[in-house]
Design a protein around this motif. Structure first.
Motif: not given
Length: 680
Positions: A63-69, A107-118
């Motif tokens: 596992s590299v990272t998780t994208l979650k609001d 919940e539509g669309v969310k944009l995440f940074s792959l660098v910070t995961g935020e």
């Protein structure tokens, strides 16, 4: 699955049905002496001649990272809520450079940074089924627009906000258009067309040149032939053919290079259930289905070449070279070699079904991408997007204590194991999987909390841990960049800076009413012009950059300047230490041409840095002492006394600020950090 160790410290992973090695990794610096599986073979424990034991995942898949609001992580409400919101399913992912757009069912669309995961941007206009970054101008290399296909049959478009660096400022809407009726289920692009698939059995082809002039322009052609909703689309590598699959279990190949575009090949009963995905490979095409099969096709002759069967529905597929990856309804990610039909690995990626899987694009054109280095996205009904390295294993922890080679390990009971070593000792160890899976690398920042008996630890992996009474009480993956500095602030807040990200974040510790659990909640984010390597709070938050510039990260951009004009250390002095004198003043210790420089700063409060008092003096060494060539690496000041640590020669240097005396004392180990404190 079989694992074997070697004298070079390498561990190989084998597929028993095919007697084939499917992966390998370096486990020890010396030979691998023993291997044993733990926790129903989900963990692998290795023992080595390098005196260590290592705990790994029980098979391939890291596992590299998780994208979650993390909006749900807020301060506890004053009154108990009557209901709680369930997670909205993550439907699909579209990647553009260092950013990933994620579509959610409600919940539509969310944009995440792959660098910070935020999360950096979001819209909640409608339920989205598919996403695609498109390039309208063929001369441009980067995608210009993000398209989202929704249940209302509309396609919405966004672009990067003008004047913003990258996409950290988010996106702005540029319009909406309709290409066909029904829910938009899939999209694809070549250099000429944008293709959209509808639940109303059709595929629409829109000229990109027309969309560049008028986003609301009519489709160039509508392809009809499916008798069910069209669920997937894929253009051939040369862009001349379009492959479509649908709920009617049919695969269709369209010749989009002809005028007008026409049906080229029909495979009416390709699967026994809905077709969920299709992809081109250099030699064939692959389709996935709810019937649990991956089918390989020769489209020139319309022939079924081979199939790979699984016991559950396969809901998405992607491919690279000879490998094919498929997301399953049980939350597993499977990797096969489609040439040999051998399963390389299956990863328990999610607890709920995987709706989408795709490859992280290779953005470095000068570097050849190897299939073994691939990164795969998975979007799931559990509301998360995960990034995986399918051909790597995950390292959890290292057990150190033996002074000789470890020759044997055996499971004692749940959570404990025994080891025996050349040092003639038998040791009992405790292990757990409850810790953070992403903990990797060295500790790069430490900070005591101002009022409680707690320590904040930042890691090279971007992980932050909160320790109390010798145990971790909270942890959070703040970023993928190494944490450079951590600083405690009033009101249970602390500031964090990063080595590879030009940001300073302010976080808050939020306790439950019973004070038995604590979480980390982000308060604010502040952009800086240079990486901040040190932080200290002295009536306001101060940051120090690599070139010894002192800044106020919390000061607004438009408020004059961030730099401290009261110092003359910028680009001359390397700051090695910083500590409090009192609530409004600080000591600084630096190095300039092998000389030790002491600085004192009085800070009156926020936004007063330019008018603060700063003074400094330089400590000279005796001529004989100057012959010792060494580099200072750490220093600290307390009550007028400076202590410095030097590299390679391993010397403590005590400078008394009110005298010219220099005292040297020899030590045996290198000094990386200094800390002066009182011990009662």
């Amino acid at each position: 699955m079989l694992c074997s160790g070697s004298v070079c410290g390498e561990v190989r992973v084998w597929s028993l049905p095919t007697s084939t090695c499917v992966g390998c990794f370096q486990a020890h610096l010396g030979s691998t002496e023993a291997l044993t599986f733990l926790k129903e073979e989900s963990m692998l424990l290795s023992a080595g001649s390098d005196h260590t034991l290592q705990l790994w995942s029980g098979g391939l898949g890291c596992s590299v990272t998780t994208l979650k609001d993390d909006e749900c992580e807020q301060e506890p409400p004053q009154k108990k809520l009557k209901s709680t919101r369930s997670e909205s399913a993550a439907v699909c992912v579209a990647v553009n450079g260092d950013f990933a757009a994620v579509a959610y069912q409600h919940e539509g669309v969310k944009l995440f940074s792959l660098v910070t995961g935020e999360k950096v941007w979001n819209t909640t206009e409608t339920s989205v089924q598919c996403l695609l970054w498109i390039t309208l101008d063929p001369e441009k290399t980067e995608p210009e627009l993000l398209l989202a296909g929704g249940e209302d049959s509309n396609l919405r478009a966004w672009k990067k906000k003008e004047g913003e660096e990258g996409m950290m400022g988010g996106l702005e809407s540029v319009g909406m258009f309709t290409a066909q009726t029904g829910t938009i289920l899939a999209m694809a692009q070549n250099t000429t067309y944008l293709a959209t698939a509808s639940d109303e059995f059709t595929v629409a082809l829109c000229l990109l040149s027309d969309k560049a002039e008028d986003l609301a322009s009519e489709p160039h052609a509508t392809l009809r032939g499916h008798t069910g909703g069209v669920t997937c689309l894929a253009f051939s590598p040369d862009g001349e053919k379009l492959l479509s699959g649908g709920k009617d279990q049919a695969l269709m190949v369209w010749d989009v290079a002809s005028t007008p575009p026409a049906l080229f090949k029909l495979l009416p009963h390709a699967h026994g259930d809905w077709i969920t995905g299709c992809v081109w490979t250099p030699n064939c095409v692959i389709s996935s289905s709810n019937d649990g099969k991956l089918c390989l096709w020769d489209l020139e002759v319309g022939q079924h070449l081979k199939e790979i069967s699984w016991k559950r529905p396969l809901l998405s597929v992607c491919s690279l070279e000879q490998y094919v990856m498929a997301g399953c309804s049980d939350g597993a990610l499977h990797v096969w070699n489609w040439d040999t039909e051998m399963e390389i690995c299956h990863i328990a990626a999610h607890k709920k079904r995987i709706n989408h899987c795709s490859l992280l694009p290779n953005t470095d054109e000068e570097k050849d991408a190897k299939a073994e280095d691939m990164t795969v996205f998975t979007a799931s009904d559990d509301g998360t997007v995960q990034l995986w390295k399918p051909f790597q294993v995950e390292h959890f922890s290292t057990f150190q204590g033996h002074s000789g080679a470890v020759h044997g390990v055996v499971l004692k009971e749940e959570g404990e194991f025994l080891s025996v070593s050349e040092d003639r000792s038998l040791r009992c160890w405790t292990w757990t999987t409850e810790g953070p899976r992403s903990l990797r690398g060295a500790v790069t920042a430490l900070c005591f909390h101002q009022h409680d008996d707690m320590v904040l630890a930042g890691y090279e992996s971007g992980l932050m841990e909160l320790w109390q009474n010798h145990k971790v009480i909270c942890h959070k993956q703040l970023t993928n960049s190494p944490i450079a500095a951590v600083c405690s602030m009033p009101n249970s807040q602390f500031a964090v800076s990063y080595l590879k990200t030009l940001l300073v974040d302010v976080w808050k510790l939020v306790w439950s009413k019973q004070r038995d659990t604590v979480s980390l909640v982000k308060v604010s984010t502040h952009k800086v012009s240079q990486p901040v390597v040190r932080l200290i709070y002295c009536s306001t938050l101060l940051g120090i950059t690599h070139n010894a510039t002192i800044i106020e990260p919390l000061r607004p951009k438009e408020d004059d300047t961030w730099s401290c004009q009261g110092t003359n250390w910028t680009d001359r002095v390397i700051i090695r230490g910083i500590s409090h004198n009192d609530d409004k003043s600080i000591w600084l210790v630096g190095e300039e041409d092998t000389k030790i420089t002491i600085g004192f700063m009085f800070v009156m409060g926020p936004s007063t840095l330019n008018y603060s008092c700063f003074s400094s003096l330089v400590m000279e060494r005796e001529e004989e002492e100057k012959k010792t060539e060494s580099m200072m690496t750490a220093a600290a000041v307390d009550n007028g006394t400076s202590t410095a640590g030097v590299f390679s020669v391993s010397v403590y240097v005590d400078y008394y600020l009110h005298s010219e005396r220099t005292i040297w004392s020899q030590k045996q180990k290198n000094v990386c950090h200094c800390l002066l404190t009182s011990i009662s």
